[in-house]
Motif scaffolding. Structure first.
Motif, PDB file in Angstrom:
ATOM      1  N   ASN A 121      26.179  17.085 -14.039  1.00  0.00           N
ATOM      2  CA  ASN A 121      26.978  18.336 -14.399  1.00  0.00           C
ATOM      3  C   ASN A 121      28.374  17.978 -14.758  1.00  0.00           C
ATOM      4  N   LEU A 122      28.599  17.736 -16.052  1.00  0.00           N
ATOM      5  CA  LEU A 122      29.956  17.583 -16.699  1.00  0.00           C
ATOM      6  C   LEU A 122      30.656  19.036 -16.341  1.00  0.00           C
ATOM      7  N   LYS A 159      35.258  20.127 -15.567  1.00  0.00           N
ATOM      8  CA  LYS A 159      36.221  21.101 -16.504  1.00  0.00           C
ATOM      9  C   LYS A 159      37.538  21.725 -15.864  1.00  0.00           C
ATOM     10  N   ARG A 160      37.355  22.397 -14.589  1.00  0.00           N
ATOM     11  CA  ARG A 160      38.404  23.065 -14.175  1.00  0.00           C
ATOM     12  C   ARG A 160      39.622  21.713 -13.591  1.00  0.00           C
ATOM     13  N   ASN A 175      43.376  15.920 -14.103  1.00  0.00           N
ATOM     14  CA  ASN A 175      43.638  15.314 -15.186  1.00  0.00           C
ATOM     15  C   ASN A 175      43.265  13.685 -15.063  1.00  0.00           C
ATOM     16  N   GLY A 176      42.173  13.568 -14.189  1.00  0.00           N
ATOM     17  CA  GLY A 176      41.955  12.046 -13.868  1.00  0.00           C
ATOM     18  C   GLY A 176      40.624  11.695 -14.957  1.00  0.00           C
ATOM     19  N   LYS A 177      40.408  10.396 -14.800  1.00  0.00           N
ATOM     20  CA  LYS A 177      39.438   9.825 -15.551  1.00  0.00           C
ATOM     21  C   LYS A 177      38.514   9.133 -14.802  1.00  0.00           C
ATOM     22  N   MET A 178      37.277   9.055 -15.286  1.00  0.00           N
ATOM     23  CA  MET A 178      36.060   8.380 -14.523  1.00  0.00           C
ATOM     24  C   MET A 178      35.299   7.702 -15.934  1.00  0.00           C
ATOM     25  N   SER A 179      34.908   6.440 -15.426  1.00  0.00           N
ATOM     26  CA  SER A 179      34.062   5.707 -16.391  1.00  0.00           C
ATOM     27  C   SER A 179      32.877   4.975 -15.656  1.00  0.00           C
TER      28      SER A 179
END
Length: 342
Positions: free
Chosen positions: A260-261, A265-266, A246-250
């Motif tokens: 490789n998005l 997903k997992r 549930n992390g977020k990256m920018s």
């Protein structure tokens, strides 16, 4: 007779050792219309986007391209629709990617991306801050969705800021610290490590080493947020491994090979780009949010919560000094910001 002004620009994308890469010019002074302010520029700073814009491209234009995306100055004229400012106001801003910039005596800028300058910072310390502050603020509080006022929640969260001693990193570490996050910043030299610690980082990792090993050695299995500010391709696999569920990256840097998005997903991870110029470039509905951000930031600078990241000042806004500043940034070893003053 049209009034004239001095400016620095280029007609062709050239390396710095070419005499025409940046040249002194005399241009017509522009006139403010609608939401525009005409600002008499007193100080500017140089950013990596200046270098990238000057170097990258093959077109040769009939009109000179005037760079510059940071400025502090005085409003000398305003358009018919201006409501936020008066003549004589001292303002700061980061400008627009699609308009002539701040390498000039006078610049037109939309009032909705401008704010009153911090009262307790001089011109040099003020000019260092608009672009990087907007970039860091939008990345952290808009793209990553961090609530800067919810310190209680943020105290349990950790962010990794890759390249914590650069222009954006130096203010991102401060803003993340202000929001209550535990801040891990990457830096590789003793000077840059010390700089990052002085500007809000709690712990340091070396981005010239394996960041996974570096973060794990600090006792962190993963992090809640990652802000990537240098070489996305090089750090992508490390980011994928280090980001928690549930992390977020920018990221503010471009990739040169596919990302490789699916690898995210997992963990149900969010990835978001940040480009500070988007709002002005597309005239988005939230354009005026940059006025609001810079206004809040000015209050934080005046209260001492945030510090200017100015590190070097050159006297005189001219082609010679701008070439020096461009060369320093091209070296890849700058800390904080380089400013040119009148």
């Amino acid at each position: 007779m049209t009034e004239k002004m001095n400016a620095v620009g280029f007609y062709e994308h050239l390396p710095l050792d070419n005499a025409q890469s940046l040249i002194d010019l005399t241009l017509d002074r522009p006139t403010a219309k609608e939401h525009d302010l005409l600002v008499k520029v007193s100080a500017i700073s140089v950013n990596p986007v200046d270098i990238a814009t000057r170097k990258n491209g093959h077109d040769k234009s009939e009109r000179p391209r005037i760079l510059g995306f940071d400025a502090v100055g005085t409003v000398v004229e305003k358009g018919s629709d201006v409501t936020l400012f008066q003549k004589g106001d001292r303002v700061y801003y980061a400008g627009s990617f699609s308009r002539p910039g701040s390498y000039s005596d006078y610049e037109l800028v939309d009032e909705r991306i401008v704010a009153l300058a911090p009262k307790k910072l001089d011109d040099a310390h003020t000019a260092a801050m608009p672009l990087t502050t907007l970039t860091a603020w939008e990345a952290l509080f808009e793209q990553l969705g961090i609530d800067p006022d919810d310190n209680e929640t943020n105290n349990d969260k950790t962010i990794l800021i890759i390249n914590g001693a650069g222009g954006v990193g130096s203010i991102a570490t401060q803003l993340a610290h202000y929001a209550g996050l535990h801040v891990i910043a990457s830096a590789s030299r003793p000077k840059t490590k010390e700089w990052a610690l002085q500007h809000g980082a709690d712990e340091i990792v070396d981005h010239h080493k394996n960041l996974i090993d570096e973060v794990h050695a600090l006792g962190h299995d993963n992090v809640n947020y990652i802000l990537e500010l240098n070489n996305l391709d090089n750090h992508w696999d490390e980011m994928v491994e280090l980001i928690g569920p549930n992390g977020k990256m920018s990221s503010i840097t471009s990739n040169q090979k596919p990302l490789n998005l699916t690898a995210l997903k997992r963990k149900r991870v969010t990835f978001a780009w940040e480009w500070m110029f988007t709002k002005a470039f597309y005239h988005t509905a939230d354009l005026s949010s940059q006025h609001e951000i810079l206004t809040q930031a000015a209050q934080l600078f005046d209260s001492g919560i945030l510090r200017s990241t100015l590190n070097q000042t050159l006297q005189g806004i001219n082609a010679d000094n701008l070439k020096k500043a461009h060369a320093m940034i091209e070296s890849g070893h700058t800390i904080g910001k380089i400013v040119l003053t009148k």
